[in-house]
Design an enzyme around this catalytic site. Structure first.
Site, PDB file in Angstrom:
ATOM      1  N   GLU A   1      -9.721  28.877  47.961  1.00 39.84           N
ATOM      2  CA  GLU A   1      -9.137  28.306  49.193  1.00 39.84           C
ATOM      3  C   GLU A   1      -9.184  28.945  50.425  1.00 39.84           C
ATOM      4  O   GLU A   1      -8.658  28.533  51.254  1.00 39.84           O
ATOM      5  CB  GLU A   1      -7.544  28.374  48.600  1.00 39.84           C
ATOM      6  CG  GLU A   1      -7.046  27.348  47.464  1.00 39.84           C
ATOM      7  CD  GLU A   1      -5.762  27.391  47.063  1.00 39.84           C
ATOM      8  OE1 GLU A   1      -5.239  26.352  46.601  1.00 39.84           O
ATOM      9  OE2 GLU A   1      -4.992  28.363  47.241  1.00 39.84           O
TER      10      GLU A   1
ATOM     11  N   GLY B   1      -1.330  18.781  43.711  1.00 43.88           N
ATOM     12  CA  GLY B   1      -0.972  17.400  42.884  1.00 43.88           C
ATOM     13  C   GLY B   1      -0.242  16.373  43.535  1.00 43.88           C
ATOM     14  O   GLY B   1       0.669  16.578  44.366  1.00 43.88           O
TER      15      GLY B   1
ATOM     16  N   ILE C   1       2.044  20.122  36.967  1.00 43.80           N
ATOM     17  CA  ILE C   1       2.541  18.778  36.681  1.00 43.80           C
ATOM     18  C   ILE C   1       1.700  18.050  36.122  1.00 43.80           C
ATOM     19  O   ILE C   1       0.506  17.500  36.985  1.00 43.80           O
ATOM     20  CB  ILE C   1       3.554  18.042  37.833  1.00 43.80           C
ATOM     21  CG1 ILE C   1       4.399  19.139  38.154  1.00 43.80           C
ATOM     22  CG2 ILE C   1       3.909  16.964  37.137  1.00 43.80           C
ATOM     23  CD1 ILE C   1       5.493  19.638  37.252  1.00 43.80           C
TER      24      ILE C   1
ATOM     25  N   MET D   1       2.621  25.327  44.315  1.00 42.61           N
ATOM     26  CA  MET D   1       3.303  26.347  43.670  1.00 42.61           C
ATOM     27  C   MET D   1       3.868  27.528  44.675  1.00 42.61           C
ATOM     28  O   MET D   1       4.459  28.342  44.281  1.00 42.61           O
ATOM     29  CB  MET D   1       2.596  26.889  42.639  1.00 42.61           C
ATOM     30  CG  MET D   1       2.403  26.050  41.486  1.00 42.61           C
ATOM     31  SD  MET D   1       1.370  26.991  40.297  1.00 42.61           S
ATOM     32  CE  MET D   1       1.314  25.768  38.980  1.00 42.61           C
TER      33      MET D   1
ATOM     34  N   ASP E   1      -5.429  16.360  42.246  1.00 40.33           N
ATOM     35  CA  ASP E   1      -5.244  15.827  40.960  1.00 40.33           C
ATOM     36  C   ASP E   1      -3.994  14.881  41.465  1.00 40.33           C
ATOM     37  O   ASP E   1      -3.131  15.118  42.427  1.00 40.33           O
ATOM     38  CB  ASP E   1      -4.890  16.664  39.766  1.00 40.33           C
ATOM     39  CG  ASP E   1      -3.604  17.527  40.233  1.00 40.33           C
ATOM     40  OD1 ASP E   1      -2.776  17.043  39.933  1.00 40.33           O
ATOM     41  OD2 ASP E   1      -3.895  18.673  40.612  1.00 40.33           O
TER      42      ASP E   1
END
Length: 269
Positions: free
Chosen positions: A57, A123, A193, A213, A237
């Site tokens: 990242e 996500g 998740i 997170m 995702d």
């Protein structure tokens, strides 16, 4: 009483004074800019803290840093340098809310950053986003902390609102680059998740665009210190049963897409 005689031992020595190395000069300049808040050309020097949770990242941004040097503190490396004329303190904080909060506070206390940007992947929760969509935070909250606790306990905020100027800048750059971008709520917690039903319930409660997170812990820490912040995420995702496989396929692309947007923002601050 016997008089004490003082001797200037230095005057008896032929001292060899060595000039500082280029690395030392860079560190001195950076530290001086931090402690004295030098005004140059009528404006304060700006210093931006940039946080990613994982190496992927921040790797794009690390390569962009000019006059870069590294400091190690509290177990992590801090990459100090410049992008254009903006001083940058860049770090990989590690995954999770506690790590994010610890190292955000260090950015504020030790490095006196003027603003904080969190970059990374997430996500997707909203049906409006797809793989590699950009999400710009309008506000953030925890999905694993009770709403009543957020409101009734310090700092008494159900949501932490991102800086309006940083939101506008990220949106303008996204628009000019024809990116698929969305501005809205981001939620944070400790779980990865990968369940359609849980995703549906979380969206129903929070109407959040994406889930990750670290972002809310960074926002929380910045808020109590009155530091402007923004969280930018790119969708790796869709938080469903395919999430684990999608994450593998899109992790690098999504991380780099987010970092490139942050890089362009820095160039326009």
């Amino acid at each position: 009483m016997e008089k004490v005689k003082f001797h200037n031992e230095c005057s008896k020595m032929d001292l060899e004074i060595k000039p500082p190395t280029q690395e030392q000069i860079k560190q001195i300049k950076f530290k001086y800019g931090l402690e004295k808040r030098i005004i140059r050309e009528g404006e304060y020097m700006k210093r931006i803290g940039i946080i990613g949770a994982m190496p992927v990242e921040i790797e794009i941004l690390k390569k962009e840093l000019k006059d870069c040097f590294v400091e190690t503190y509290a177990g992590l490396n801090y990459y100090l340098g410049k992008i254009k004329d903006i001083e940058i303190v860049l770090l990989e904080c590690g995954i999770g809310k506690v790590n994010a909060a610890i190292y955000t506070q260090i950015l504020i206390d030790k490095y006196s950053v003027d603003a904080i940007i969190n970059t990374g992947i997430a996500g997707g929760l909203s049906d409006d986003v797809k793989h590699l969509s950009i999400v710009i935070s309008k506000q953030l909250t925890y999905y694993d902390v009770r709403k009543i606790q957020m409101i009734n306990c310090f700092p008494n905020q159900e949501f932490f609102k991102a800086d309006a100027n940083l939101i506008d800048l990220a949106a303008k750059i996204s628009e000019s680059n024809n990116l698929d971008y969305h501005i809205g709520t981001i939620i944070s917690g400790e779980d990865f998740i990968s369940d359609t039903e849980r995703k549906r319930k979380l969206y129903q409660i929070y109407k959040a665009i994406c889930i990750e997170m670290e972002g809310t812990a960074i926002a929380h820490t910045a808020f109590v210190n009155q530091i402007p912040f923004l969280v930018i995420r790119c969708i790796s995702d869709l938080a469903n049963e395919a999430a684990t496989e999608d994450y593998k396929n899109f992790e690098i692309l999504a991380a780099h897409e987010s970092a490139n947007l942050v890089k362009e923002m820095i160039c326009h601050i």
